[in-house]
Structure formats: structure tokens, C-alpha cells
Design an enzyme around this catalytic site. Structure first.
Site, PDB file in Angstrom:
ATOM      1  N   GLU A 416      24.313  32.071   4.891  1.00 13.84           N
ATOM      2  CA  GLU A 416      23.098  32.496   4.190  1.00 13.84           C
ATOM      3  C   GLU A 416      23.415  33.481   3.078  1.00 13.84           C
ATOM      4  O   GLU A 416      22.764  33.460   2.028  1.00 13.84           O
ATOM      5  CB  GLU A 416      22.097  33.104   5.171  1.00 13.84           C
ATOM      6  CG  GLU A 416      21.354  32.087   6.034  1.00 13.84           C
ATOM      7  CD  GLU A 416      22.172  31.581   7.215  1.00 13.84           C
ATOM      8  OE1 GLU A 416      23.265  32.129   7.470  1.00 13.84           O
ATOM      9  OE2 GLU A 416      21.714  30.639   7.891  1.00 13.84           O
ATOM     10  N   GLN A 438      17.369  27.912   6.352  1.00 16.18           N
ATOM     11  CA  GLN A 438      16.742  26.889   7.192  1.00 16.18           C
ATOM     12  C   GLN A 438      15.452  27.383   7.863  1.00 16.18           C
ATOM     13  O   GLN A 438      14.494  26.637   8.001  1.00 16.18           O
ATOM     14  CB  GLN A 438      17.762  26.445   8.238  1.00 16.18           C
ATOM     15  CG  GLN A 438      17.641  24.995   8.600  1.00 16.18           C
ATOM     16  CD  GLN A 438      18.952  24.445   9.141  1.00 16.18           C
ATOM     17  OE1 GLN A 438      19.568  25.027  10.035  1.00 16.18           O
ATOM     18  NE2 GLN A 438      19.375  23.308   8.619  1.00 16.18           N
ATOM     19  N   PHE A 439      15.444  28.611   8.292  1.00 19.35           N
ATOM     20  CA  PHE A 439      14.270  29.225   8.920  1.00 19.35           C
ATOM     21  C   PHE A 439      14.211  30.672   8.446  1.00 19.35           C
ATOM     22  O   PHE A 439      15.259  31.294   8.245  1.00 19.35           O
ATOM     23  CB  PHE A 439      14.396  29.237  10.451  1.00 19.35           C
ATOM     24  CG  PHE A 439      14.361  27.878  11.086  1.00 19.35           C
ATOM     25  CD1 PHE A 439      13.175  27.339  11.576  1.00 19.35           C
ATOM     26  CD2 PHE A 439      15.519  27.131  11.196  1.00 19.35           C
ATOM     27  CE1 PHE A 439      13.149  26.085  12.163  1.00 19.35           C
ATOM     28  CE2 PHE A 439      15.503  25.869  11.781  1.00 19.35           C
ATOM     29  CZ  PHE A 439      14.318  25.346  12.269  1.00 19.35           C
ATOM     30  N   ALA A 440      13.002  31.218   8.338  1.00 22.92           N
ATOM     31  CA  ALA A 440      12.869  32.632   7.965  1.00 22.92           C
ATOM     32  C   ALA A 440      13.670  33.515   8.923  1.00 22.92           C
ATOM     33  O   ALA A 440      14.200  34.551   8.538  1.00 22.92           O
ATOM     34  CB  ALA A 440      11.397  33.041   7.989  1.00 22.92           C
ATOM     35  N   ASP A 441      13.778  33.075  10.170  1.00 21.43           N
ATOM     36  CA  ASP A 441      14.520  33.840  11.175  1.00 21.43           C
ATOM     37  C   ASP A 441      15.990  34.022  10.783  1.00 21.43           C
ATOM     38  O   ASP A 441      16.670  34.879  11.334  1.00 21.43           O
ATOM     39  CB  ASP A 441      14.480  33.109  12.515  1.00 21.43           C
ATOM     40  CG  ASP A 441      13.072  32.768  12.928  1.00 21.43           C
ATOM     41  OD1 ASP A 441      12.558  33.389  13.862  1.00 21.43           O
ATOM     42  OD2 ASP A 441      12.472  31.871  12.299  1.00 21.43           O
ATOM     43  N   ILE A 443      17.059  34.431   7.577  1.00 26.53           N
ATOM     44  CA  ILE A 443      17.204  35.010   6.241  1.00 26.53           C
ATOM     45  C   ILE A 443      18.038  36.294   6.316  1.00 26.53           C
ATOM     46  O   ILE A 443      18.620  36.736   5.333  1.00 26.53           O
ATOM     47  CB  ILE A 443      15.822  35.287   5.597  1.00 26.53           C
ATOM     48  CG1 ILE A 443      15.992  35.424   4.076  1.00 26.53           C
ATOM     49  CG2 ILE A 443      15.148  36.511   6.198  1.00 26.53           C
ATOM     50  CD1 ILE A 443      14.685  35.476   3.305  1.00 26.53           C
ATOM     51  N   PRO A 445      21.042  37.263   7.418  1.00 23.12           N
ATOM     52  CA  PRO A 445      22.400  37.343   6.849  1.00 23.12           C
ATOM     53  C   PRO A 445      22.405  37.257   5.323  1.00 23.12           C
ATOM     54  O   PRO A 445      23.385  37.644   4.689  1.00 23.12           O
ATOM     55  CB  PRO A 445      23.118  36.126   7.449  1.00 23.12           C
ATOM     56  CG  PRO A 445      22.308  35.735   8.637  1.00 23.12           C
ATOM     57  CD  PRO A 445      20.895  36.117   8.322  1.00 23.12           C
ATOM     58  N   HIS A 485      12.647  30.696  15.777  1.00 21.26           N
ATOM     59  CA  HIS A 485      12.186  29.664  14.836  1.00 21.26           C
ATOM     60  C   HIS A 485      10.710  29.845  14.523  1.00 21.26           C
ATOM     61  O   HIS A 485      10.026  28.886  14.166  1.00 21.26           O
ATOM     62  CB  HIS A 485      12.422  28.257  15.413  1.00 21.26           C
ATOM     63  CG  HIS A 485      13.869  27.967  15.665  1.00 21.26           C
ATOM     64  ND1 HIS A 485      14.499  28.336  16.824  1.00 21.26           N
ATOM     65  CD2 HIS A 485      14.805  27.383  14.890  1.00 21.26           C
ATOM     66  CE1 HIS A 485      15.770  27.977  16.771  1.00 21.26           C
ATOM     67  NE2 HIS A 485      15.994  27.400  15.607  1.00 21.26           N
TER      68      HIS A 485
END
Ligand code: TPP
Ligand code: MG
Length: 693
Positions: A416, A438-441, A443, A445, A485
């Protein structure tokens, strides 16, 4: 003798002339270091570090770069800057944070350059975060290669290269290895220069690394390494020349591991006498003394050397005196260059063209990107799993790789930080990267690069390097996605200044805002709610809309009126200010009331349509700010504070923030998830309470 870059690049230059030029610059660097120390009273106002001990390898590099090249020097690289032709006066303007500091206009520290002059190598904004230049600079090399492979590169004989300079200790950082990985994997035209002084402030190499960079590089297939004595100017010059030639011609990465002593303080604030026990030993390796001896070996007269030294001493002294007298920035300068002006300032184009059937939100985004990539060869898309096989885990990029090829739409490793930070470099070479986490979770890194590099580039380069990029972020809870997620992250993002943030709640808005984001020269985050992508969740059918036409754009900072109502005297009314999924909780809750609810969809969180919000609050005198995030310290709560401050006299009740419970994560169990998150039923109760107030 005037020290211009062209002078060094003159192929006819004799070795003695080259050595004399190098000596002049090296002596300049030393004289500046000494002067900064003598004039401590003045120079200690702001912190600085100098290259003493590292000058030979730095000059060998700086003197050989071409205007089409990009270089990322770090804070100890003032000799690289002298080598490319920056004058002591210019450097000192930054030392003293003066208005005419050519890099940042007095915004950032000494030897933190950024440069965009036609006849000089280019320098993107350089932060103080050690190692953090590795990803943006590798992004530059990725952009160069992309342009060559897709046929849009400038036609020049000597192909450009990127150079990334790093301290030895910074190379243990995770982000640096993300950059090495990509350079090796994609065989990018980049030179990494690692200056190994075996110090990490006061921590010594033995404490902080298991291997030096030469050994470490053995793990990166395809990055060829040269290990050299970085204090020997002639050898350094030759090795740099060889590496640059290979990279220019063969388009592959190389690394120079230059061993150097650190002769000056770590910085003016962290002083060598406090902790160094190797200074005598290091002094034996002074590159300046070595170069002076080499001049003698090449029969250059002492008198000629003394003349150079005298001229340098005078120049440095006069430059310093002039720099001290130079004007400081004016207070109004602080407000310049927070954002580059965008051409999209009005809603334009057809929002609901006739004859089209409603399209799910995820496809509205897909079609927007398809149109953009068809029209703009500089547009490309990368992220995890967006490539040909899958087209994104939400199929949000499906068909794009098939249509535009795997050079323009490609998978990245799980990096990321690289995905986000590389856009700085891609944008600097004129590309328009659209990237995804891929997912806000996940973000987090990438957040360091977003904050340290992406968001500050334009401001700290004093308007030279806007970062034009789009970061797509699928966000929000969509039914037992569980703790990793489902998260919402907008409060963290809205706290980062220098980026724009869209959070559309319908397909039409997503398409119009995606287009506006693309033409915006600033970094833009598109928060795309996973629960709205297909309108599968009950009550979200309106997220599916007619797909706007190709020219349709929505300016950032313009809210949407979802539902309007009059303020009638006989019954209280209220306005709900919301975004994303909140628009549907509010719309469904409103059905339970007798024309008493107004709903404003913010559409973009930064910039924010404050005026429209205040107007609605003043009309209804009661207000709920509705969010999917936990309430405390959230974006919504801070908006509520702004409403209080600006609409206080118009309020008949406290501004109420409705959101999720303040818990660390969204549980996967559906009942627990329901307990934590807001929904229509919970909102109805809150509305009832507030109407009664
Ligand atoms: C990410 C980050 N952590 C910590 C610091 C504080 N810091 C500044 S310089 C430095 C040491 C860097 O050593 P090295 O990369 O070897 O460069 P040198 O100063 O030795 O030339 C540290 C820890 C920083 N600037 N950035
Ligand atoms: Mg070091």
C-alpha cells in the site's frame, strides 16, 4: 570560473579541469560547513545538516546528471545540489528560511530541495522522513518506463534516469524495501545511491543492521550493486559514470554502496562531540584532503589551488552576507499553494441522459475510468488484483486490462505504501495515476506516504509539484464484513490537509466526481461505499442511477439536496447532514415523518460545502449530523462544532451527532454488527427526540 552544469557535461573537459571544478565545489561545501558553524548565532535559528565527509560521491553524482533526469537528494546532500549547479547563495536562502529560497520559499529545512527548472535535473519535493523518498522516486522511474513502453515518452537521445539518494540507516525501513522490490521486479531505470557512514544519529551500524546494503541487495534479483570508497572523487566519478550509462541504455536498476565518513555533526542540533568516538579515525578519510593530493599528483600548482580557495572563501562569505539580508516571507505567503487551481468549477454535462437504464454504482465508476483511459494515454490504473484475471475484488476494474492492456492496468504486490507514494513520481513525469487500496481497512500502510509525501508536495515545493492522482478506497460496512473489511476511515483522512476527499452516494455522483478528480491537479481520494456498489442492501436502491454522459462533471465542494422540506410553523422540522450510507438511513427514516426532514448529502468531505450546510441548518433550526463512524472525535463531530459556531443563534436544539458506537472494531457477528452501527430504526428514534426538544 562560473560553475554551470553544462561545464561539467562538456565531453571535451580534461581530467585536470574536471578535478579543479570538483575541488572548487568540494571546497565550497567545506567552507559553507565551517561558516555555518562560525555563525552559529545566526544559523542555529533553524536546523541544518551538511555533507562533510560525503562530498566526493555526491559531487561525482551531481556533476553528471542531465536536465531530463530526476534526483532525490536527502538532507545530507548539499554537495549533490552544488554539483548540479545550485549556488551557495540559493542554498543559504533555504538555510535561513528566506522568501526567495528557490526550493520552498522558506517553508522547509536546509537541503530539502525541490526543483523544476528547464536546464537542471528535476527534484520532486523532499521530506525529512528518512527513506521516504525511495517510493516516490521509484515511482518516477516507473513512470519513465511506462511512457517508453506505451509510446508516449519524449523523444530524446539520452534517456532520462531517476536517482534516489539514501543514508545507510534508512535502508532498514520497510518502505525502502517496497521500492527496491518494485525496481527489481519491473527493471526500472533508477540509480540508488546509499551513503554508508555507519551512523544512524548515535546508533551505530552494529546495533541496527544485520547486513550492509551490499549484502542486503543480494536478496533483490536484478539490482546490480557497486561497492565503492565514496571518498575518492576520481573512482566515484568513474563508477557513477558507468552506472548512469548502463541505466540510460539498458533501462534497469543499479545501486551504489558508497562508504564514507561523517565528519560534521549529525545535524546542527545533534552534535558530534556529545557521542562520537571515531572522529580522529574518520578525519583520516577526508575526501577533501584526498582530492587536494590528487590535484598535486596531476601537477596542478599550489598557487592555482590557493586561488580557487580564496575565490570560494570570498563567494561563500558574500553569499552569506547577502542571504542574511534577504527578505523573509510575508505572513500572507503562508496561504499560497495549498491547492493547485482546478479547471472543474461548475457542474457540466448531462446527468441523466434519456434512453439509458439505471446502472449500479460500481459500474458508473468503471465506465468513468474506461472513458478517461480511452481519451488519455497518460491515465493508468494499478493496485492489488485489478489486473486481467480478476479486475478487482469488487470487479470494479473488470474489462479494463483486457481493453487497455497489462501495461496500463496492472497488479501490484501487497504494498500500500508503494501504491500510494509512487503516484508522486508518476505524476511528476506527467502521468495521471489512478490507484486503489483494496479495502479502507488497509489504507494504514499507505497513510505515511499519503501524509508525508503526497499531501505536502505542492505546499512544501512552493507550488512546483502538485500531485495529480486518484486513490480509490472501497469503504464501509456491507453486512458481516467483520473487523477488517468494514471500517470507515474518513476522520483520519479529513485530518490530512492538502488532499481532496469525495464520498459519493450514487452512481451519477461517483461518475461526475471521478471525472472532476481526474482533471484536478491535486491528490484526490474517492471513498466508495461497498454497500452501495450494487444497491444490494435494502433501502439503497437509489444509489443505482442513470449513468451520466461522458462530459458530466461535478465540482468538489458542492453538496446535493437529497430531500427538501419547508419550515412550517405548526410542526418542527430538521435537517440531516450526511454522506455515503447515511444518505439512505436518512432517506428511509424521513418516510416515517410528515414532510419534516431535509437531507443534505455532502458528496465531498474536503472541500466541504459549508454554506449549503449552514443554510439548511438556519432554515430548520434543528440538525443531525449522521455518520457511519464512531462518534467521538470524528469528522461528523467536528462538523457539528462548526455548525454550532456558525448557526448558534438559529438553533432550537443542540446539534446531534448520530453514528456508530465508540468501539475499536466492527464485530463480524451480524447482531453485534447491528448493535454497533447506526441504522434507519436507530435514526428514527434520534429524530423523534430532536423534534421534541
Ligand atoms: C522516519 C524517520 N524516523 C526518524 C527520523 C529521525 N532521524 C533523522 S536522521 C536519522 C538517522 C538517519 O541515518 P542515515 O539514514 O544513515 O543518514 P545519515 O544521517 O547517517 O546520513 C533519524 C533517525 C526521521 N527523520 N525519519
Ligand atoms: Mg548513516
Amino acid at each position: 570560473m562560473e560553475m554551470t552544469k553544462r561545464h561539467f557535461l562538456n565531453k571535451e573537459i580534461s581530467l585536470t579541469d574536471l578535478l579543479k571544478s570538483a575541488y572548487r565545489l568540494m571546497f565550497t561545501a567545506k567552507t559553507m560547513t565551517d561558516l555555518f558553524e562560525q555563525e552559529k548565532k545566526i544559523t542555529s535559528k533553524y536546523v541544518h545538516a551538511t555533507s562533510r565527509g560525503h562530498e566526493a560521491i555526491q559531487l561525482a553524482l551531481g556533476m553528471q546528471l542531465l536536465p531530463q533526469d530526476f534526483v532525490s537528494p536527502y538532507y545530507r546532500d548539499d554537495s549533490i545540489l552544488l554539483g548540479i549547479g545550485i549556488t551557495p547563495y540559493e542554498l543559504m536562502l533555504q538555510l535561513l528560511a528566506k522568501r526567495d529560497d528557490p526550493f520552498s520559499g522558506g517553508r522547509t529545512y536546509y537541503a530539502h530541495p525541490s526543483l523544476r527548472r528547464d536546464d537542471f535535473p528535476k527534484i520532486i519535493h523532499q521530506s525529512s522522513g528518512t527513506g521516504m523518498q525511495a517510493i516516490p522516486t521509484t515511482g518516477i522511474a516507473m513512470g519513465m518506463k511506462y511512457k517508453e513502453e506505451t509510446g508516449i515518452a519524449e523523444n530524446i537521445d539520452d534517456k532520462p534516469i531517476a536517482v534516489c539518494s539514501l543514508g545507510d540507516a534508512s535502508c532498514t525501513e520497510g518502505e525502502v524495501s517496497e521500492a527496491f522490490q518494485m525496481a527489481a521486479l519491473k527493471q526500472l531505470p533508477i540509480l540508488y545511491l546509499v551513503q554508508d557512514n555507519e551512523w544512524d544519529i548515535s546508533a551505530n551500524a552494529k546495533e541496527i543492521r544485520a547486513q550492509d546494503i551490499t549484502e542486503y541487495m543480494r536478496g533483490f534479483n536484478g539490482i546490480e550493486t557497486r561497492t565503492i570508497d565514496g571518498t575518492d572523487f576520481i573512482k566515484s566519478y568513474e563508477i557513477v559514470k558507468e552506472c548512469i550509462k548502463i541505466i540510460r541504455e539498458e533501462r534497469r536498476p543499479m545501486l551504489i554502496h558508497a562508504k564514507v565518513p561523517l565528519l560534521n555533526h549529525h545535524t546542527s542540533g545533534v552534535r558530534k562531540e556529545w557521542y562520537r568516538d571515531d572522529l580522529e579515525e574518520c578525519a583520516k578519510n577526508d575526501p577533501l584532503i584526498k582530492l587536494r593530493n590528487q590535484l598535486s599528483e596531476f601537477s596542478i600548482e599550489d598557487s592555482e589551488i590557493e586561488t580557487i580557495e580564496k575565490e570560494v572563501a570570498e563567494l561563500v562569505r558574500t553569499d552569506f552576507e547577502n542571504a542574511v539580508l534577504a527578505e523573509d516571507p510575508k505572513s500572507e505567503d503562508a496561504y499560497k499553494h495549498d491547492f493547485a487551481p482546478t479547471p472543474i468549477t461548475e457542474e457540466k454535462g448531462e446527468r441523466s441522459p434519456s434512453g439509458k437504464i439505471p446502472t449500479v454504482m460500481v459500474d458508473c465508476a468503471l465506465f468513468a475510468i474506461r472513458e478517461l483511459m480511452t481519451k488519455h494515454p497518460e491515465a493508468l490504473l494499478y493496485g492489488q488484483d485489478v489486473g486481467l484475471r480478476l479486475g478487482g475484488v469488487f470487479r470494479e476494474a473488470i474489462t479494463l486490462a483486457a481493453q487497455f492492456g497489462e501495461k496500463r492496468v496492472f497488479n501490484t504486490p501487497i504494498q500500500e505504501a508503494f501504491i500510494v507514494g509512487s503516484t508522486v513520481g508518476m505524476s511528476a513525469v506527467g502521468l495521471k495515476p489512478i490507484v486503489e487500496v483494496q479495502f479502507a481497512d488497509y489504507i494504514w500502510p499507505g497513510l505515511n506516504q499519503l501524509f508525508t509525501e503526497v499531501s505536502r508536495s505542492y505546499y512544501l515545493s512552493n507550488g512546483k509539484w502538485p500531485v495529480s492522482m486518484i486513490l480509490r478506497v472501497p469503504i464501509g460496512a456491507y453486512g458481516s464484513g467483520g473487523p477488517y473489511h468494514s471500517s470507515s476511515v474518513e476522520s483520519v483522512l479529513t485530518n490530512i490537509k492538502g488532499i481532496k476527499i469525495a464520498y459519493p452516494s450514487t452512481g451519477a455522483d461517483l461518475k461526475g466526481l471521478m471525472k472532476a478528480a481526474f482533471y484536478d491537479p491535486n491528490p484526490v481520494i474517492m471513498l466508495e461505499h461497498k454497500g452501495l456498489y450494487w444497491s444490494k442492501i435494502e433501502g439503497t436502491e437509489n444509489a443505482k442511477t442513470i449513468e451520466p454522459d461522458e462530459d458530466y462533471v461535478i465540482p468538489f465542494g458542492k453538496a446535493r439536496e437529497v430531500l427538501l422540506c419547508e419550515n412550517r410553523q405548526e410542526k418542527p422540522t430538521l435537517t440531516i447532514i450526511t454522506y455515503g450510507m447515511g444518505v439512505y438511513w436518512a432517506s428511509n427514516a424521513a418516510k416515517e415523518f410528515d414532510n419534516q426532514i431535509e437531507i443534505i448529502d455532502l458528496r465531498t468531505l474536503a472541500p466541504l460545502d459549508e454554506n449549503r450546510v449552514f443554510e439548511s441548518v438556519k432554515k430548520h433550526n434543528r440538525c443531525i449530523v449522521l455518520t457511519e463512524e464512531p462518534v467521538n472525535n470524528s469528522f461528523a463531530q467536528s462538523l457539528a462544532a462548526r455548525i454550532n459556531e456558525n448557526c448558534f443563534r438559529h438553533l432550537d436544539a443542540p446539534v446531534k451527532v448520530v453514528g456508530a458506537k465508540d468501539l475499536p472494531a466492527i464485530p463480524i457477528n451480524s447482531e453485534l454488527e447491528k448493535e454497533m452501527l447506526p441504522n434507519t430504526q436507530k435514526l428514527i428514534k434520534e429524530i423523534e427526540q430532536l423534534l421534541k426538544y
